[in-house]
Write an enzyme that holds these catalytic residues in place. Structure first.
Site, PDB file in Angstrom:
ATOM      1  CG  ASP A   1     -35.409 -77.887  45.034  1.00  0.00           C
ATOM      2  OD1 ASP A   1     -35.610 -78.861  44.410  1.00  0.00           O
ATOM      3  OD2 ASP A   1     -34.637 -77.194  44.774  1.00  0.00           O
TER       4      ASP A   1
ATOM      5  CG  ASP B   1     -33.359 -82.364  41.161  1.00  0.00           C
ATOM      6  OD1 ASP B   1     -34.174 -81.624  41.853  1.00  0.00           O
ATOM      7  OD2 ASP B   1     -32.560 -81.654  40.658  1.00  0.00           O
TER       8      ASP B   1
END
Ligand SMILES: *[C@@H]1O[C@H](CO)[C@@H](O)[C@H](O)[C@H]1NC(C)=O
Ligand SMILES: *[C@@H]1O[C@H](CO)[C@@H](O)[C@H](O)[C@H]1NC(C)=O
Length: 425
Positions: free
Chosen positions: A305, A107
Site C-alpha cells: 500500500d 493511492d
C-alpha cells in the site's frame, strides 16, 4: 519527549527549500510522472503551521485509521468509501480541455478518483472548474458507471452520490472528462467531482486511484497501460525529486524480482501478495503461518500500500520481529516514542530485515526499517503491530517507509508484483 519528537521529525522530513526550488517545475515526460512527497518543499500541501511533533503523531494516527479503512474494504466494494485520510505522495495531472493542472494524491489501494470541483464547499485546495472545460460531461443516471458507485442518487438527470469516510461526508457528481498524465491523454475518464466536503478526513488535493476495481484509472486505461505501472517513492528526507510513477508496459524494468499478485474477492481493490516469512539479520523469526495466511473469505493476507506510512504486521508477526531486534540489542535500554515501541539511544545492531514472499526475497537496509532522530541519538524500529480485536482481520500492510527507494512494479497481465532497489532518494 516533545523535544525528542521534534528532532526525530526534523530529520525525517528535512527540508532544504533554497536548494531545490528550481526542480519543482520538472516537466513530466512520456508516460512517467514525477512523484513528490506531500511534505516536500515542492508540495503546496506541506504543513506550514503544524509543528513537527504534531505531524509525526498525525502520521501515526493516520496509519491507524488507514488500516481501519483498508480493513473496511469488503464486498460489495463501496467505491464511495475509498477515501484515504493520509495521502503521502502526489503527482500532477491535467484535467479537461484546455488542461487544468492539479496535484493529486496517489493511492494504490483506491479505485476511484476524487477531484475537488469549483464551488466545492469545504474543499480547501485548488479545484477543477468544469465550466472551463469543453470536454466535461456529467454522467447520466442510467449510465453503467453510475451503478458502480454506492447509493447513487438520481434526483436530477445526472448521477450523484453522498458518502462518508472517517470524519468526512462528501457529496459528488459522477462525471467524465479528459485526463492527461505526462504526455498521455485519456478521453472520457470517469471520476467523482466533489461538490461538498464536511469534516477533516477528505484530502485537500483529491485522489487518483490506481487500485484494481472498475472505476480505477488502471481499469479505465487498459488499452493504453495494460494494467501495468511502477513507482519509486523517494525517501522522506529527499531533496532530489527523482521519485516517479511510470504508467504502462513500456520503460519498465526488465530485470526485477517478482512474486505472484493475488486477488482477494473480499477486498478486490487491493494488491495482495503471499508473504511467507521474515528474516531479521540472518535469522528467520518464528511466526505462525496463520499470521500470513491469505484468506479469500476473510480478506486476510498481505498487501502493498502506498498510503500507509509504516509497515503494519499482525501481532504475532510484529512481536517476533520486535523480539529478535530486542534480543540482538543485548539488554540495551528500550524505550518507546509515539507509536514506536522499540527505540534505543544507541545504534540498532540489525543490519537488514528480509521480507520473504513466494519466489522473492526483499532485503531492506536500515534506512527502510529504522527511523532516527536528527541528532542521531534515538533510533526506532519503524513498524507497528495491528491493533487486535477490531474489524482488522489479519491484514499485513507493506507500507511506504519500507518501499522507499525501491521500484515497485505492478504487472497486471502476468499477475506479478516486482521489487527492485532504485535510488530515487
Ligand atoms: C446529499 O445530501 C444533501 C443533504 O446533506 C442533499 O441535499 C443532497 O441532495 C444529497 N445528494 C445526493 C446526490 O444524494
Ligand atoms: C530466500 O531466502 C531463503 C534463505 O533465507 C532461501 O532459502 C530462499 O531460496 C530465498 N528465496 C529466493 C526466491 O531467493
Amino acid at each position: 519527549m516533545a523535544a525528542l519528537l521534534f528532532s526525530l521529525l526534523a530529520l525525517f522530513l528535512c527540508h532544504h527549500p533554497s536548494t531545490v526550488s528550481a526542480r519543482c517545475g520538472t516537466i513530466d515526460q512520456g508516460s512517467t510522472l514525477q512523484l513528490l512527497h506531500v511534505n516536500s518543499p515542492c508540495s503546496p500541501f506541506r504543513p506550514k503551521s503544524l509543528s513537527w511533533e504534531n505531524s509525526v503523531l498525525q502520521m501515526q494516527a493516520g496509519d491507524k485509521s488507514r488500516l481501519q479503512y483498508l480493513s473496511s474494504l469488503v464486498v460489495p466494494i463501496a467505491s464511495g468509501r475509498t477515501i484515504t485520510q493520509n495521502p503521502t505522495y502526489i503527482v500532477r495531472v491535467n484535467i479537461g480541455t484546455p488542461p487544468q493542472q492539479l496535484l493529486v494524491a496517489l493511492d494504490t489501494s483506491n479505485d476511484a478518483a476524487w477531484i475537488p470541483c469549483t464551488g466545492c464547499v469545504g474543499c480547501s485546495s485548488s479545484t477543477f472548474d468544469p465550466a472551463k472545460s469543453s470536454t466535461f460531461k456529467p454522467l447520466r443516471c442510467g449510465s453503467p458507471q453510475c451503478s458502480q458507485v454506492p447509493n447513487p442518487s438520481c434526483g436530477g438527470a445526472s448521477c450523484g452520490f453522498n458518502t462518508t469516510y472517517g470524519g468526512s461526508s462528501i457529496s459528488a457528481g459522477l462525471v467524465q472528462d479528459s485526463i492527461a498524465l505526462a504526455t498521455d491523454s485519456i478521453s472520457g475518464y470517469t471520476f467523482g467531482c466533489v461538490q461538498k466536503s464536511t469534516g477533516s478526513s477528505f484530502p485537500a488535493q483529491g485522489l487518483l486511484g490506481l487500485g484494481r476495481g472498475p472505476l480505477s484509472l488502471m481499469s479505465q486505461s487498459t488499452s493504453l497501460y495494460q494494467s501495468t505501472f511502477s513507482y519509486c517513492l523517494p525517501g522522506y528526507k529527499s531533496t532530489s525529486f527523482a521519485g516517479s510513477l511510470t504508467l504502462g508496459p513500456h520503460s519498465q524494468p526488465v530485470r526485477i524480482k517478482t512474486t505472484q499478485l493475488l486477488r482477494n474477492p473480499r477486498r478486490s481493490s487491493l494488491y495482495y501478495v503471499n508473504l511467507v516469512a521474515i528474516r531479521v539479520g540472518g535469522r528467520i523469526v518464528d511466526i505462525p503461518p496463520s499470521a500470513f495466511a491469505f484468506d479469500p473469505n476473510t480478506g486476510a493476507g498481505t498487501i502493498f500500500d502506498s498510503g500507509t506510512v509504516f509497515t503494519i504486521l499482525v501481532k504475532p508477526a510484529y512481536e517476533a520481529v520486535r523480539d529478535e531486534v530486542r534480543r540482538r540489542m543485548r539488554g540495551a535500554a528500550v524505550s518507546s516514542l509515539g507509536g514506536f515501541d522499540t527505540c534505543y539511544n544507541v545504534a540498532i545492531s540489525v543490519p537488514t530485515i528480509t521480507f520473504m514472499f513466494t519466489g522473492m526475497n526483499v532485503t531492506l537496509a536500515q534506512d527502510n526499517f529504522v527511523i532516527r532522530s536528527s541528532a542521531g541519538s534515538t533510533s526506532c524500529l519503524a513498524m507497528a503491530a495491528a491493533a487486535e480485536g477490531s474489524v482488522n482481520s489479519g491484514l499485513n500492510v507493506i507500507a511506504s517507509f519500507q518501499q522507499q527507494n525501491h521500484r515497485i512494479l505492478i504487472d497486471g497481465p502476468n499477475s506479478k508484483l516486482g521489487v527492485a532497489r532504485e535510488a530515487c532518494t
